[in-house]
Design an enzyme around this catalytic site. Structure first.
Site, PDB file in Angstrom:
ATOM      1  CB  SER A   1      -8.394   0.594   6.122  1.00  0.00           C
ATOM      2  OG  SER A   1      -9.050   1.846   6.279  1.00  0.00           O
TER       3      SER A   1
ATOM      4  CB  SER B   1      -8.181   3.364   3.257  1.00  0.00           C
ATOM      5  OG  SER B   1      -6.996   2.788   4.082  1.00  0.00           O
TER       6      SER B   1
ATOM      7  CE  LYS C   1      -3.874   1.985   2.722  1.00  0.00           C
ATOM      8  NZ  LYS C   1      -4.844   1.603   3.794  1.00  0.00           N
TER       9      LYS C   1
END
Ligand code: ZN
Lengths: 486, 102, 493
Positions: C180, C156, C81
């Site tokens: 997330s 997210s 990420k």
């Protein structure tokens, strides 16, 4: 009208750790800009703080020396404000659980006695970097200093004169140096002061308090004293003109103009300060248990002021000498040990103040770094005391002791400075001199005015013949005996 | 209940947070934050008498490191991402609010 | 062959590479091909390290050929990420304000992936600073759900979830502050694990809510999550909130993964699924059946304070975020507004222009919650409620081995559908937030598709540092669901 100045001090002291409070960057003065930085002290995304144990040790030691209660549980809080020298735009500090609280510092009062000034709190925090203003067109930021460990010490408003504020600051400097927790070098900004000043005024049977003024960022003892003195005078004038008194919201901040020697009102912030303190989630609490406290307590020395008083009372040193000796902890340590080893206090004191401190000063080191052993120092003091060497020779021997590390007796012999204590050798020298100076002998024996002069001349001749290695008092006595018996 | 936040407070909070908001944003945020804060406020209905605030879920304390110098960044690396620089210093437009620091 | 490779999970691929049935170069090329083919439509990756990945793959292959000892992820392409720092490529956090930011250091998890000889194939898209549940709040465009490009991937860590689902990588790292990892995993039909707070180092993870943030794996099987956590977990002296070995012993999470659990008790929170859509409730029902079928006992739990978890979470997370994001001010790094004439304008304009709307909203909320006059009623109260929620969850976990819950009230919804109502969006995090508030591990496991052909996931929560056991419980469900992470319909690989 009776006017009393009331001062509380906020003092920042830079700790002398090798590295910063929350990262492994070196703490060093005058390094090239932004050369002592890492992701942590630059506040880069993803970087995390890790607490320096030494800084906590130092802070506990200092808080103990200031007679504080040490928190058994403390934590780290973020103090939020935006400034370019503060890369994260928050400072890691301690808010509601300071490391130390409710202590006091002892200062020599104006009357020579001890005055206690209460310490409200002592806590650890990180320093900001430095903004360098380039003539208004733009500003520059150097973050070398960002993250340096600072001890913040806040006193109660117990200080009642500018001179006392200065005395406290000087005493604090002596204490932190004694503890070895700070170099407390004013030139390097290791100590910064922010006095809160107001007046208690009694007039017509009524008491008033003038609004509190905080004077920002003073970094010399002189500025501290001068700014408080100025501020006290200014507040009297202001009170007489406006009659304004202290309220909860009318504290103001002033800066010190060192050139004009005046305080200047700083632009007021539009809104009240709101630092939005909250516990720093990147750090875990610090629990200080008794074994940790005991370890630090073992390092706590007798504080300089107490020691100074003891030197006067116990050894009969003058106030001045005791002050000089205790200015350098290693010097006072050496003194204590040499006295313990049998040196007469006054003698040891003279040797240390006349030679030790001078040489240390020349070398830019402390007396402790001179490599003097307490036993050798005590021995030298005794040799002088017993007349084996005279005081002047003692100075030369001590210089050589520092230079070579040899013991004083060996040095006295090799430098041929031992006084001639062998009376038969002295007798024969006196015989020689008297037989060669018949005229002076006659005059000395006469009743006339010249007698004393001739006697002194004979003593001088004998001293010359011994190359100064005899005790003039002894020689005089021997000559007197000889002439009297002639 | 009175509105928990109005435009003036939104502007004040934005100024604390150093966010420049357009008039449109002030209006939009005022409405949204009002609804959200009202929802948040419901935690005050819960009785937390005798419950300590929990800043941390962790069973640990005293994470300390030795006072040893670790390699950091050289000025070149430190300023690599700088929007503007003057030599090895970070450069910013003038700081007009002298004394706005701590 | 490519097809067959891309059907593997990390563990199978690592084994195949070690035994030279497949080369890392083949596997890496296959991923790069999938990225080439679909990333434009899906928007899973912000940066792809094409050349570096191929070079690393060749190097791993050469070392294996030479008989060198290699790490447990040797040759396996993994995505990271974009809020996890890497010295290679930018680390943008999905924000304009960090669009050109290059980190001088690798996150500890990145170092550990590299030490395990994983191939870091790229950095994945995300909601700006991990604030969001859709990956629509990315400054670089949204991530689309591989199962239906008109829908969100969740967030997210939407980029990581979509990349794993679309076979652009074999596993990925995400971060989970309030769900997330788990929610996008559920939306995209992959497994997502949020470890216990303190188990995985946060060093190099760009902070959102520091007391809640935790890095974890997204993968195509429960055992891959175990493998990835084996690699990234463990104490790190650079993170003061990383738990030392005295508290979490180093354990091989794969070792006992398939061992049965005697006397298993699964907890269901009373009334908890009421707000969830029917397919979600049905999935929970099927999961209960699976556990019952293997002899587990199902216990009903009451956790009344859970009703307050969304409010509590959003106060704490935004308060921390308002402080964590103060550093993005255009002074030392990141975007600076060209219009700024003085330092104050550098702050206010750079932040106004560089930060997105949701980030600003949360900074506003957090600043408010911490400011004088509001601190006690919001932030301080939230800390107390957090403690209460934690106590009640711990008590509930005393009555069972694991709590079974939905991950989200719905399956993936349409892009843009929730954008207008932030509060409604926040409320959808109701199931994932409690694990973060309590600091406990939780895993999202895909168990099938709903009527619209969208993946449905369910969640299991366990006591702190019980990942070993939690993964075993999850493994039972994974087997029982008869649904291994499939290639999204409509994608051909
Ligand atoms: Zn540093």
């Amino acid at each position: 009208m009776k006017v009393q100045v009331v001062v509380g001090l906020e003092i920042h002291v830079q700790l002398s750790t090798q590295t910063k409070l929350f990262c492994g960057c070196p703490v060093r003065f005058a390094a090239p800009p932004n050369s002592l930085v890492c992701p942590v002290c630059l506040g880069l995304p993803g970087a995390l703080p890790v607490l320096n144990k030494k800084a906590v040790d130092y802070a506990i030691l200092a808080a103990m020396a200031l007679n504080c209660q040490i928190a058994s549980f403390t934590k780290w809080d973020r103090k939020g404000y935006y400034y370019p020298d503060l890369p994260k735009n928050y400072q890691i500090s301690q808010y509601d659980l300071p490391l130390g609280k409710a202590g006091f510092i002892e200062v020599q009062g104006d009357d020579g006695g001890i005055k206690q000034v209460r310490i409200r709190r002592v806590h650890l925090e990180e320093d900001a970097g430095k903004n360098l203003h380039a003539g208004g067109a733009y500003s520059c930021v150097d973050l070398n200093r960002a993250g340096t460990p600072l001890l913040e010490i806040v006193t109660e408003p117990d200080i009642t004169s500018a001179a006392q504020a200065r005395a406290l600051a000087v005493e604090l400097q002596r204490i932190v140096r004694y503890l070895g927790v700070s170099e407390a070098d004013m030139q390097k900004g290791h100590m910064r002061f922010e006095p809160n000043v107001n007046l208690r005024i009694e007039t017509d049977g009524q008491a008033f308090r003038t609004p509190i003024v905080e004077i920002k960022n003073l970094n010399s003892f002189r500025a501290l004293e001068a700014s408080i003195r100025y501020e006290a005078d200014r507040q009297v004038q202001e009170f007489l003109e406006s009659g304004q008194v202290m309220t909860s919201g009318n504290k103001t901040t002033r800066g010190w103009d060192d050139v004009r020697q005046v305080t200047v009102l700083q632009r007021q912030k539009e809104e009240a300060e709101d630092y939005r303190y909250f516990p720093d989630p990147d750090l875990v609490p610090v629990v200080i248990n008794t074994s940790w406290l005991d370890q630090i307590k073992a390092l706590l020395p007798e504080l300089p002021l107490r020691r100074q008083i003891r030197f006067v009372q116990q050894y009969g040193l003058s106030e001045y000498d005791a002050g000089v000796l205790t200015s350098d902890r290693s010097c006072a340590d050496l003194f204590d040990k040499a006295v313990e080893a049998g040196g007469r206090p006054k003698r040891v004191c003279n040797l240390l103040t006349q030679v030790g401190l001078r040489v240390a000063n020349e070398r830019g080191c402390s007396v402790g770094d001179l490599g003097l052993s307490p036993v050798n120092l005590a021995t030298l003091a005794s040799m002088i005391e017993e007349g084996k060497v005279n005081a002047t020779s003692g100075v030369r021997i001590l210089e050589q002791m520092i230079a070579t590390g040899q013991d004083p007796m060996t040095l006295a012999r090799s430098m041929d400075l031992l006084q001639i204590a062998d009376s038969s050798r002295l007798e024969s020298i006196i015989d020689q001199v008297l037989s060669m100076q018949q005229k002076a002998v006659q005059e000395a024996c006469s009743e006339g005015k010249k007698a004393q002069k001739a006697f002194n001349f004979l003593v001088g001749q004998v001293m010359q013949a011994t190359k100064g290695q005899a005790n003039p008092t002894v020689i005089a006595e021997m000559i007197r005996k000889r002439l009297g018996g002639a | 209940m009175d509105n928990l936040i109005d435009k003036a407070l939104v502007r004040k909070v934005a100024s604390l947070a150093r966010l420049e908001l357009s008039e449109q944003e002030v209006k939009e945020f005022t409405g949204q934050l009002c609804a959200i804060l009202e929802y948040f406020h419901k935690i005050n209905l819960l009785d937390t008498e005798g419950i300590e605030p929990l800043a941390h879920c962790l069973p640990i304390t005293n994470r300390l490191r030795e006072d040893q110098i670790q390699p950091g960044l050289d000025p070149g690396q430190a300023l690599k991402n700088a929007p503007d620089r003057d030599g090895d210093l970070f450069k910013v437009p003038p700081i007009l609010e002298e004394g706005l620091g701590p | 062959m490519l097809d067959a490779i891309l059907q593997m999970d990390c563990l199978a691929l690592a084994e195949a590479i070690r035994t030279r049935q497949v080369s890392s170069l083949e596997a890496t090329s296959a991923c790069l091909e999938a990225i080439d083919k679909y990333n434009q439509k899906i928007g899973a990756f912000l940066t792809v390290f094409q050349q570096q990945a191929l070079d690393q793959a060749r190097d791993v292959d050469r070392r294996i050929q030479a008989g060198d000892k290699v790490g447990p992820l040797a040759g396996v392409p993994i995505a990271v990420k974009d809020n996890i720092c890497t010295t290679f490529g930018p680390t943008t956090c999905g924000s304009k304000i960090l669009a050109n930011f290059r980190s001088p250091c690798n996150a500890t998890v990145v170092e550990r992936l590299m030490r395990a000889d994983a191939i870091i194939i790229g950095k994945t898209n995300m909601d700006e600073f991990a604030m969001g549940s859709t990956t629509e709040n990315s400054a670089f465009g949204p991530t689309h759900n591989p199962w239906d490009l008109g829908r969100v991937a969740g967030g997210s860590s939407g980029g990581s979830a979509a990349a794993v689902a679309a076979r652009m990588c074999f596993g990925a790292l995400g971060s989970d502050t309030g769900g997330s990892i788990r929610q996008p995993a559920a939306f995209c039909g992959v497994v997502g694990l949020k470890p216990t707070y303190g188990r995985v180092s946060r060093f190099g993870l760009v902070a959102y809510g520091s007391s809640l943030d935790q890095i974890g794996p997204l993968a195509r099987s429960v055992r891959d999550c175990a493998l990835l956590l084996n690699v990234i977990g463990g104490h790190d002296p650079k993170d003061s909130t990383s738990v030392p070995p005295e508290i979490v012993p180093d354990e091989d999470l794969l070792a006992r993964l398939d061992q049965p659990i005697d006397g298993l008790r699964i907890g269901l929170v009373k009334g908890a699924t009421e707000g969830a859509d029917l397919p979600i409730r049905q999935a929970i029902g099927r999961a209960v059946d699976t556990y019952r079928a293997m002899g587990a006992e199902v216990v009903e739990l009451e956790i009344p304070a859970l009703d307050y978890s969304v409010a509590t979470y959003y106060i704490i997370a935004t308060a921390e975020a308002s402080s964590n994001l103060a550093r993005y001010d255009g002074v030392h790094y990141g975007y600076r507004s060209p219009a700024a004439r003085d330092c104050m304008e550098v702050y206010t304009r750079s932040r106004a222009e560089g930060l997105g709307k949701e980030v600003k909203r949360r900074i506003m909320l957090g600043t408010y919650a911490l400011s004088s006059g509001y601190y006690d009623a919001y932030y301080l109260k939230a800390l107390k409620v957090r403690n209460l929620i934690r106590q009640q969850i711990f008590a509930a976990l005393g009555q069972c081995d694991s709590i079974l819950m939905p991950v989200a009230p719905t399956t993936a919804f349409s892009l843009g559908q929730m954008a207008a109502d932030p509060l409604k969006m926040y409320l959808a995090d109701v199931y994932t937030i409690p694990a973060n508030l309590a600091g406990i591990p939780a895993i999202s496991i895909p168990v099938g598709l709903d009527g619209a052909g969208l993946p449905v996931g369910v969640q299991l929560l366990g006591p702190a540092f019980s990942e070993g056991r939690l993964l075993r419980i999850a493994r039972i469900l994974e087997k029982g669901a008869h649904w291994t992470c499939q290639v999204p319909a409509g994608l051909t690989v």
